[in-house]
Write an enzyme that holds these catalytic residues in place. Structure first.
Site: not given
Ligand code: 26W
Length: 840
Positions: A384, A575-576, A581, A685, A689
């Site tokens: 992701h 968003k975060r 971003k 995502t 929406k």
């Molecule tokens: C703490 C380590 C860590 C690393 C990666 C925590 C969380 C992550 C996630 C992969 C971050 C995340 O939420 N990624 C998002 O995933 C969504 C669903 O696929 C995508 O739509 C977003 O672009 C992506 O940033």
């Protein structure tokens, strides 16, 4: 006229997505609550017998519980029946392994899925209860950070709606994502005690607890001439399952979400921790229970903390053990790949790979090679992210201490894998080092994404561009070694929650025009295209948007005391908070507009009135992100208080953006901000929406924006900024932000205004780190895309001035984005990765 004469009954089998032939589609709404009278009776029964109160003396929470339980009661028969049929027919199912599920509120969703909405509303009215008050009583389970967690929630909704057997496995965090507050414009985190009043949706099953081991050492022993390894753990924790219903939409299917909660094991284990005294024993208990205490609020920046690895192993070990005990049972372990696919939601659950190997080899005594063949078929991995810092690694030191046997297994997997690589490519040491699951620098550690790639039957990215970069840029050696392993599944969102529930006005309009089938066959929204040319429909669509804005205004006034101006374009970025971003690009646009008016170069009356809405949480340890939040609030205070821009510019930043707020904000938006640096946002995502709720996107060619633009067409999308290859080139050539700063007067003025202390009571030091970051040290090249962004915003203003044309574009966005249903994502996974047919 665009209205159909006879509105279809959503419960009618003929219009049901599964068709009239589906036995459950034919089933009428039955159960204890299938009439208003029946519902009232069951509700009062639950209030009296489950809550122990009479209606006259019940609290809002009592009534909310009794209502939720009544909905549950209805779904229960279906749930039990589905579980029974599954035990009987033993279909292949999906075990979705995810450290996060960002579910949002359940009541409304479950009312919709069960078809009980109208009955419940009427029943509550008969009891003198406002059902909206019941809705508002629910605290959303915020068991996720952002996109990845919300995606998991959308996926399990779609699987249930498609009648695909699925268990979502995860962690029942006692504290979800922190509650965000602002003090003097700065983020302050509060614990999210979502369980304080209890949850009516969970079913604890302490008798189904699984024992999870940690620590200790490994040893070998002789087993009748065969040398075997075994793990002698140092301590154990009990994993107690809590089950949640996951009802499909009007199809009678109910799947399960099973979240694990950690508790201390029996007194015997406690003794390992204590020296015989009571206080130590209690401390040991706390130690165990800490494992599921709190969701890590880091998004994209792994902390490498021991507790996090404990969480990861805790939930996957419990889940695998649970699946083997409750579902595989006594069946031949060799049939495992026919019964299950474990989908790894990013690297967080990847420790499941050596865990399954350990179970197969050490406990079930399979030969290593046979075990590996099974394991490879049982896993698939979704990545992701592309940010290198987000690719999880665990130090060998920590892993070896916490999971010594797993480390041995990982070494063996790696040795075998690298032997194969050598066989294929010769002794290319560079390649070997690049592909090794173990990296040596800066410390010896395990690359979890590599482990997942080696083990997984498939590896997928989450949008076309992302999958291509993953394959060709991040893991090219692996792609060469495993041809056909890499694939793409573009993300999607559930239209039930994000269109039907969030936007009832639009949903009604759509159904009046094209009938009901679209909610389970979202491509049918295409039929709306011709309605874009219909002035009556456009007027009705515009009215829905206006009503959604009023609804949002009410919420913002009630929760935050915000007063929103009428007649503004609603420009939304939610968003975060992360530098990639580029919330800063949005801030620079606002400051540019503000500066141009207050300096007298532009007449306030000449600009398109806009309200900018932000929603964003920053990871508590991410200093730059927190500073950007502070700046957004500071710019908001100045802009909102300045009479020179009154009625023209407004900046609102409601704290604690979550799923519940998203459901109000998104349907009201005119403009969706998707402005990440190209190549950095895996998919997004939120972008989907917004488009499906009739907002137009201003965005870069990044993530799923690429596919949105392809579908809606260039005329209905505001593209700006560098493409991913251009980003690469500029970075390689040496990005010099100062050149951009010097070359653009507007940019210089905006930056200078921030640097001058205009938004910090004259104190230049407050936002200086942001300014110098953008000027000297910005990996995400905000200044490089500034002028292109501002130009695109001018095109937005011009387009918005023609209300009718704008509405037409908005309708076309809705009509052309049916592809982004998570039902379609699920179909892709099922056809190309899982091979798990629906249970009809
Ligand atoms: C703490 C380590 C860590 C690393 C990666 C925590 C969380 C992550 C996630 C992969 C971050 C995340 O939420 N990624 C998002 O995933 C969504 C669903 O696929 C995508 O739509 C977003 O672009 C992506 O940033």
């Amino acid at each position: 006229m665009y209205r159909r004469t006879v509105p279809e009954n959503p419960n009618s089998p003929a219009t049901h997505p599964l068709g009239a032939t589906h036995p459950l589609a034919l089933a009428p709404v039955t159960g204890p609550a299938s009439s208003v009278d029946g519902f009232v009776r069951q509700f009062l029964r639950n209030l009296n017998y489950e809550r122990g109160v009479p209606l006259s003396a019940s609290s809002v929470n009592d009534r909310y519980f009794a209502l939720a339980m009544t909905v549950r009661d209805y779904l229960m028969a279906r749930w039990l029946e589905d579980l029974r049929r599954q035990r009987e027919t033993k279909p292949k199912g999906v075990c979705y392994l995810s450290a996060e599920y960002l579910l949002g509120r359940q009541l409304d969703n479950n009312l919709l899925a069960s078809g009980l909405g109208e009955i419940a509303t009427e029943a509550m009215a008969q009891c003198g209860i406002d059902i909206d008050e019941m809705r508002a009583q629910e605290v959303e389970p915020g068991l996720g950070n952002g996109g990845l967690g919300r995606l998991a929630a959308c996926f399990i909704d779609s699987l249930a709606t498609m009648s695909v057997p699925n268990v979502g496995y995860g962690i029942r965090y006692e504290y979800g994502i922190f509650r965000q507050t602002f003090v003097d414009g700065q983020q302050v985190e509060q614990p999210d005690a979502w369980l304080t009043l209890g949850s009516p949706w969970e079913f604890p099953h302490p008798e189904g607890a699984r024992k999870v081991a940690f620590g200790g050492h490994t040893e070998t022993y002789d087993d009748g001439g065969v040398t075997r390894s075994r793990w002698v753990p140092g301590w154990h924790v009990q994993a107690v399952p809590y089950n949640y219903m996951v009802p499909g939409y009007l199809n009678g299917r109910v799947n399960t979400l099973r979240l694990w909660s950690a508790v201390a094991t029996d007194a015997f284990d406690l003794r390992i921790f204590n020296s015989g005294d009571y206080e130590e024993a209690v401390r040991a208990q706390t130690f165990a229970e800490n494992i599921s205490k709190v969701l890590y609020p880091e998004d994209s920046t792994p902390q490498g903390k021991e507790l996090r690895l404990q969480q990861q192993y805790f939930f996957v070990a419990a889940s695998i053990s649970d699946f083997l005990a409750t579902t595989l049972g006594d069946d031949d372990i060799a049939t495992l790949p026919d019964r299950v696919i474990f989908q790894l939601n990013d690297t967080h659950p990847v420790i499941a790979v050596p865990e399954l190997m350990r179970v197969l080899v050490d406990e079930r005594h399979l030969e290593w090679d046979a075990a590996w063949e099974i394991t490879k078929q049982c896993f698939a991995y979704t990545c992701h992210t592309l940010l290198p810092e987000a690719l999880e690694v665990w130090s060998v030191d920590l892993l070896g201490r916490l999971l010594p046997r797993h480390l041995e297994i990982i070494y063996r997997i790696n040795d075998d894998f690298l032997d194969e690589v050598r066989e294929r490519f010769g002794d290319d040491e560079m390649r070997i080092r690049n592909m090794s699951i173990i990296s040596e620098f800066p410390e010896r550690s395990v690359r979890m994404a590599y482990l997942a790639t080696v083990a997984g039957s498939k590896v997928n990215g989450v949008a076309e561009l992302h999958s291509q970069l993953l394959r060709d840029k991040v893991l090219p050696d692996f792609n060469e070694f495993f041809p056909g392993k890499f694939t793409n599944v573009t993300n999607g969102i559930t239209p039930r929650r994000f269109v039907r529930l969030a936007n009832p006005g639009l949903s009604e309009l759509i159904t009046e025009a094209i009938g009901t089938g679209w909610l389970t066959d979202l491509e049918r929204l295409r039929e709306l295209e011709s309605y874009a040319e219909n002035p009556d429909f456009r007027a009705a669509f515009g009215e829905v948007k206006a009503a959604n804005k009023r609804r949002l205004n009410e919420v913002l006034f009630e929760r935050d005391g915000f007063e929103v101006s009428d007649g503004h374009m609603l420009d939304v970025m939610v968003k975060r908070l992360h530098e990639y971003k580029r919330q800063m690009l949005k801030v620079l646009h606002i400051v540019t507009q503000y500066e141009s008016i207050t300096s007298g170069r532009v007449e306030a009356a000449d600009i398109q009135p806009r309200t900018f809405i932000f929603g964003a949480k920053a990871a508590p340890g991410y200093a730059m992100a927190k500073r950007i939040i502070h700046l957004v609030n500071a710019v908001g205070s100045v802009v909102n208080a300045d009479p020179r821009v009154e009625g023209r510019l407004k900046v609102l930043f409601p704290p604690n953006y979550n799923v519940t707020l998203a459901e109000r904000v998104i349907p009201a938006a005119d403009l969706s901000e998707q402005i990440s640096l190209a190549g950095k946002e895996a998919s997004g995502t939120g972008n989907m929406k917004f488009a499906l709720n009739g907002a137009l996107t201003i965005g870069t060619d990044d993530g799923a924006n690429v596919e949105i633009r392809e579908l809606v067409g260039d005329d209905n999308f505001f593209l700006f900024g560098m493409s991913e290859p251009q980003v690469e080139d500029l970075w390689a050539a040496g990005y010099k932000p100062a050149d951009f700063y010097q070359a653009d007067d507007n940019l210089r003025r905006a930056m200078d205004l921030i640097a001058s202390g205009a938004f910090s009571d004259g104190d230049k030091s407050v936002f200086e780190p942001i300014v110098s970051n953008l000027l000297y040290d910005d990996r995400f090249m905000v200044l490089a895309d500034y002028s292109s962004y501002i130009a695109a915003q001018a095109r937005v203003d011009a387009a918005y001035a023609d209300t009718d044309a704008w509405t037409r574009s908005a309708i076309l966005n809705v009509a052309r984005c049916g592809f982004f249903s998570s039902d379609r994502s699920m179909r892709d996974y099922i056809d190309r990765i899982w091979h798990t047919p629906p249970m009809l």
